[in-house]
Design an enzyme around this catalytic site. Structure first.
Site, PDB file in Angstrom:
ATOM      1  N   GLY A  46       1.831  14.382   0.453  1.00  0.00           N
ATOM      2  CA  GLY A  46       0.730  13.746  -0.257  1.00  0.00           C
ATOM      3  C   GLY A  46      -0.199  14.662  -1.040  1.00  0.00           C
ATOM      4  O   GLY A  46      -0.789  14.247  -2.033  1.00  0.00           O
ATOM      5  N   GLU A 101      -5.506  18.596   2.494  1.00  0.00           N
ATOM      6  CA  GLU A 101      -4.954  17.263   2.771  1.00  0.00           C
ATOM      7  C   GLU A 101      -5.260  16.324   1.616  1.00  0.00           C
ATOM      8  O   GLU A 101      -6.256  16.496   0.916  1.00  0.00           O
ATOM      9  CB  GLU A 101      -5.618  16.696   4.039  1.00  0.00           C
ATOM     10  CG  GLU A 101      -4.772  16.802   5.290  1.00  0.00           C
ATOM     11  CD  GLU A 101      -3.619  15.804   5.350  1.00  0.00           C
ATOM     12  OE1 GLU A 101      -3.178  15.299   4.291  1.00  0.00           O
ATOM     13  OE2 GLU A 101      -3.150  15.526   6.465  1.00  0.00           O
ATOM     14  N   ASP A 102      -4.435  15.318   1.456  1.00  0.00           N
ATOM     15  CA  ASP A 102      -4.727  14.275   0.478  1.00  0.00           C
ATOM     16  C   ASP A 102      -5.810  13.340   1.020  1.00  0.00           C
ATOM     17  O   ASP A 102      -6.768  13.012   0.343  1.00  0.00           O
ATOM     18  CB  ASP A 102      -3.467  13.486   0.120  1.00  0.00           C
ATOM     19  CG  ASP A 102      -2.676  13.027   1.345  1.00  0.00           C
ATOM     20  OD1 ASP A 102      -3.057  13.351   2.496  1.00  0.00           O
ATOM     21  OD2 ASP A 102      -1.658  12.336   1.168  1.00  0.00           O
ATOM     22  N   ASP A 105      -7.555   9.855   7.622  1.00  0.00           N
ATOM     23  CA  ASP A 105      -7.736   8.463   8.034  1.00  0.00           C
ATOM     24  C   ASP A 105      -8.172   8.490   9.496  1.00  0.00           C
ATOM     25  O   ASP A 105      -9.328   8.767   9.800  1.00  0.00           O
ATOM     26  CB  ASP A 105      -6.402   7.739   7.794  1.00  0.00           C
ATOM     27  CG  ASP A 105      -6.476   6.244   8.010  1.00  0.00           C
ATOM     28  OD1 ASP A 105      -7.582   5.703   7.994  1.00  0.00           O
ATOM     29  OD2 ASP A 105      -5.419   5.616   8.189  1.00  0.00           O
ATOM     30  N   ARG A 167       3.457   7.926  -6.073  1.00  0.00           N
ATOM     31  CA  ARG A 167       2.797   9.231  -6.027  1.00  0.00           C
ATOM     32  C   ARG A 167       2.484   9.750  -7.427  1.00  0.00           C
ATOM     33  O   ARG A 167       1.604  10.590  -7.609  1.00  0.00           O
ATOM     34  CB  ARG A 167       3.691  10.265  -5.317  1.00  0.00           C
ATOM     35  CG  ARG A 167       3.959   9.976  -3.846  1.00  0.00           C
ATOM     36  CD  ARG A 167       4.612  11.206  -3.213  1.00  0.00           C
ATOM     37  NE  ARG A 167       5.233  10.921  -1.925  1.00  0.00           N
ATOM     38  CZ  ARG A 167       4.599  10.954  -0.757  1.00  0.00           C
ATOM     39  NH1 ARG A 167       3.319  11.221  -0.714  1.00  0.00           N
ATOM     40  NH2 ARG A 167       5.244  10.713   0.359  1.00  0.00           N
TER      41      ARG A 167
HETATM   42  P1  IMP Z   1      -4.206  10.060   9.918  1.00  0.00           P
HETATM   43  O1  IMP Z   1      -3.396  10.863  10.874  1.00  0.00           O
HETATM   44  O2  IMP Z   1      -4.435   8.660  10.360  1.00  0.00           O
HETATM   45  O3  IMP Z   1      -5.503  10.728   9.516  1.00  0.00           O
HETATM   46  O4  IMP Z   1      -3.299   9.865   8.648  1.00  0.00           O
HETATM   47  C1  IMP Z   1      -3.337  10.713   7.598  1.00  0.00           C
HETATM   48  C2  IMP Z   1      -2.115  10.503   6.726  1.00  0.00           C
HETATM   49  O5  IMP Z   1      -1.821   9.107   6.562  1.00  0.00           O
HETATM   50  C3  IMP Z   1      -2.404  11.012   5.336  1.00  0.00           C
HETATM   51  O6  IMP Z   1      -2.066  12.360   5.206  1.00  0.00           O
HETATM   52  C4  IMP Z   1      -1.582  10.095   4.474  1.00  0.00           C
HETATM   53  O7  IMP Z   1      -0.280  10.618   4.347  1.00  0.00           O
HETATM   54  C5  IMP Z   1      -1.523   8.796   5.225  1.00  0.00           C
HETATM   55  N1  IMP Z   1      -2.512   7.808   4.715  1.00  0.00           N
HETATM   56  C6  IMP Z   1      -3.663   7.420   5.311  1.00  0.00           C
HETATM   57  N2  IMP Z   1      -4.325   6.515   4.567  1.00  0.00           N
HETATM   58  C7  IMP Z   1      -3.572   6.345   3.439  1.00  0.00           C
HETATM   59  C8  IMP Z   1      -3.747   5.525   2.261  1.00  0.00           C
HETATM   60  O8  IMP Z   1      -4.724   4.787   2.059  1.00  0.00           O
HETATM   61  N3  IMP Z   1      -2.752   5.636   1.332  1.00  0.00           N
HETATM   62  C9  IMP Z   1      -1.662   6.437   1.496  1.00  0.00           C
HETATM   63  N4  IMP Z   1      -1.474   7.202   2.570  1.00  0.00           N
HETATM   64  C10 IMP Z   1      -2.419   7.155   3.551  1.00  0.00           C
HETATM   65 MG    MG Z   2      -0.885  13.496   4.092  1.00  0.00          MG
END
Ligand code: IMP
Ligand code: MG
Length: 178
Positions: A46, A101-102, A105, A167
């Protein structure tokens, strides 16, 4: 269910806004690490566009490496299970490491990576994210450099995918979840 027809998405962050935030972060990093070298660690896939733009806004000597983590299946909710699909190639011991990071969440992905890198004794370890979904955090992890903070919603574009697609969109769109 997420529908991805073009009329179900609208621009949330324009390419101009993104460029402006990327430039600002680049300046912050350049200021914080004046006369030092930084190592950017991009989290694939991402962050590939973000890190490409960011490194060109950083004025201190920079090296780059990547890890590949996967936490998502094809859905839009995190599974909580993080898999390392590609490890770092360069040693980070004694370096000023910035994880790029992109989006953050729940924070599970980053927490896992952060703790793993910390064990390898970098000189400093910072976190940089283009998008911060702060309200959705489930673990205590804070980014040092944040592009844009947003509330809920699933976004695509500028590196962010849904099922590996979109993407390539130059702007970031929010998708109607139905
Ligand atoms: P986390 O472990 O829940 O913080 O997830 C983070 C990863 O989930 C990010 O690096 C993204 O790859 C993916 N992600 C979380 N939210 C989104 C979104 O709104 N769109 C696309 N990918 C997301
Ligand atoms: Mg990511």
């Amino acid at each position: 269910m997420i529908t991805m027809a073009e009329d179900n998405r609208s621009i949330l962050f324009s390419r101009e806004r993104i460029a402006q935030e990327v430039k600002r972060i680049g300046q912050e990093i350049s200021r914080d690490f004046q006369d030092q070298e930084v190592m950017l660690v991009g989290v694939l896939k991402g962050s590939f566009l973000f890190i490409a733009d960011l490194i060109r806004e950083i004025e201190v000597p920079s090296v780059i490496d990547f890890v590949r983590l996967a936490s998502y299946g094809s859905g839009t909710q995190t599974s909580g299970i993080i898999e390392f699909r590609k490890e770092l190639e360069m040693p980070i011991r004694g370096r000023n490491v910035i994880i790029v990071e992109d989006i953050i969440d729940s924070g599970y992905t980053l927490e896992c990576l952060y703790n793993k890198l910390l064990l390898q004794e970098p000189r400093t370890l910072k976190i940089c994210t283009l998008i911060d979904k702060k309200a959705r955090r489930e673990v205590e992890i804070e980014a040092d450099y944040v592009g844009i903070t947003m509330d809920d919603g699933f976004i695509i574009g500028y590196g962010l995918d849904h099922d590996e697609k979109y993407r390539n969109l130059p702007d970031i769109y929010v998708v109607d979840e139905e």
